[in-house]
Every structure is written in C-alpha cells, then in structure tokens.
Design an enzyme around this catalytic site. Structure first.
Site, PDB file in Angstrom:
ATOM      1  N   SER A   1       9.399  87.714  43.916  1.00 47.30           N
ATOM      2  CA  SER A   1       8.502  88.470  44.791  1.00 47.30           C
ATOM      3  C   SER A   1       8.603  89.960  44.527  1.00 47.30           C
ATOM      4  O   SER A   1       9.696  90.516  44.425  1.00 47.30           O
ATOM      5  CB  SER A   1       8.845  88.220  46.252  1.00 47.30           C
ATOM      6  OG  SER A   1       8.093  89.098  47.076  1.00 47.30           O
TER       7      SER A   1
ATOM      8  N   ASP B   1       2.772  95.228  52.497  1.00 42.43           N
ATOM      9  CA  ASP B   1       1.612  94.551  53.061  1.00 42.43           C
ATOM     10  C   ASP B   1       1.124  95.390  54.231  1.00 42.43           C
ATOM     11  O   ASP B   1       1.912  95.751  55.106  1.00 42.43           O
ATOM     12  CB  ASP B   1       1.982  93.148  53.568  1.00 42.43           C
ATOM     13  CG  ASP B   1       2.365  92.205  52.437  1.00 42.43           C
ATOM     14  OD1 ASP B   1       1.954  92.446  51.294  1.00 42.43           O
ATOM     15  OD2 ASP B   1       3.062  91.215  52.725  1.00 42.43           O
TER      16      ASP B   1
ATOM     17  N   GLU C   1      -5.174  89.123  47.324  1.00 47.22           N
ATOM     18  CA  GLU C   1      -4.440  89.639  48.481  1.00 47.22           C
ATOM     19  C   GLU C   1      -4.791  91.110  48.684  1.00 47.22           C
ATOM     20  O   GLU C   1      -4.052  91.994  48.251  1.00 47.22           O
ATOM     21  CB  GLU C   1      -2.920  89.497  48.279  1.00 47.22           C
ATOM     22  CG  GLU C   1      -2.424  88.068  48.239  1.00 47.22           C
ATOM     23  CD  GLU C   1      -0.900  87.957  48.356  1.00 47.22           C
ATOM     24  OE1 GLU C   1      -0.219  89.008  48.447  1.00 47.22           O
ATOM     25  OE2 GLU C   1      -0.407  86.825  48.355  1.00 47.22           O
TER      26      GLU C   1
HETATM   27 ZN   LIG Z   1       2.858  91.148  49.989  1.00 46.43          ZN
END
Ligand SMILES: [Zn+2]
Length: 199
Positions: A107, A116, A165
């Site tokens: 990740s 995010d 995303e």
């Molecule tokens: Zn993320």
C-alpha cells in the site's frame, strides 16, 4: 553574475522508500516493518513532513476556493493494511478486493506520501462519484500545484492495478506532479515501469 552551467536536473528516485518519488505497487512492496522516519500530523492524519506541509497548503488553497477538503487516511502501517485487506476480501471476495485494496506491504499509505481526502460533509466519500463533488473536482484540477496527483486515474486500472480512486492523492513534489498532470500519465508510466500485475 549568471552562470552558464545549468542547474543539476533533479532525477527522481523510484526505488528507495526514503524518496518522495518511490513507486510502491503490486510489483513493488515495502518491507513489512517500514515506517517513515519523519511523520507529522497533517489535518488529523500522519504524513511525511514534506508531504504533510504540502497537504496543509493544499487544504488551505481548497478552502479559499470554497472546496474544503478533509483528510480521512494517511500513513497506515503494514499490519493495519493486513486487517483492511482481509476485511475487503471477506466483504467482496478475492478478485474485487484486489482491485480495491492493497495487500500488506504494497500500500502507498505505508510510504506516508498518500492521503485519502473527502468533503467535510462526506459526499461520495471513497466512491468514484467523489470526482463530481467540490473537493474531488478541485483536487483533480489543482492538486498538482501542491505536489499531489490522483494516483489511480479512471481508465488506468490495467496499468496501476487498482480501480479509479479520485480520493487517493499521492505526493510526488510539485515538479513531478506538474509533469505527470500535463502529460496525463500514471506514476508507473512516468517511471517507465511495467504495468502492475493483475492478481
Ligand atoms: Zn488511499
């Protein structure tokens, strides 16, 4: 007096976790125990110092443009990623989970360079419709001015290995972000790396 010697070009370093241009993907894991040495609090999440300061500037710029953003996730250690990945696998099954969340060690959140973001009211949070909200639309068009790129763009799943995303921003520094934004390319393409595997 002006020098005729050009300034040394900054050559991005894609392999070292210490580099702000490190590439972490399905092919390129970090050590499970890696923790960035310089994490700071940036709007309630942990980011590496350079990325965190840039995030705070970006957040102020967004607020000035009436597109306030909040940070919902920054640095995540590998063990937290393991829990997240298995909960996605339980909920969605293996193949869908692989497109939605990274295996531990793979990740970008473990680099401390990914954040995010969301709208303060939570509109379209962690959904593709985020790109049509004030925060998502502003970040897509302006994040590069602060050194951030949308890391998993629409239509690039075969290259990045992940679904679109629009909320996941990656700090790469202003120069590289501008180049990537202008060229409309992913980090894998910028670094001339093979497309991520489709596991
Ligand atoms: Zn993320």
């Amino acid at each position: 007096m002006e020098s005729n010697v050009p300034a040394a070009a900054v050559v991005p370093e894609f392999d070292s976790p210490a580099s702000i241009s490190v590439v972490v993907n399905k092919d390129r894991p970090l050590d499970a125990g890696y923790v960035p040495p310089d994490l700071i609090d940036a709007g309630g999440v942990l980011l590496r110092a350079e990325a965190g300061h840039a995030y705070l500037r970006m957040s102020a710029g967004a607020a000035e443009a009436s597109a306030a953003i909040t940070a919902v996730s920054g640095f995540r250690p590998a063990n937290m990623q393991a829990d997240l990945h298995s909960s996605y696998t339980d909920s969605y099954g293996g193949p869908a989970a692989e497109a939605l969340s990274a295996r531990p060690g793979h990740s970008e959140h473990q680099t401390g360079l990914a954040v995010d973001i969301a709208n303060p009211d939570g509109a379209c949070s962690l959904q593709s419709c985020f790109d049509g909200t004030p925060a998502g639309s502003w970040a897509a068009g302006n994040g590069h001015r602060y050194g951030f790129v949308v890391r998993y763009p629409a239509g690039a799943e075969a290259i990045t290995g992940y679904s679109y995303e629009p909320w996941h921003l990656r700090y790469v520094g202003e120069e590289m972000a501008r180049q990537m934004f202008d060229a409309g390319i992913t980090l894998e393409e910028f670094a001339d790396l093979p497309a991520a595997p489709g596991y």
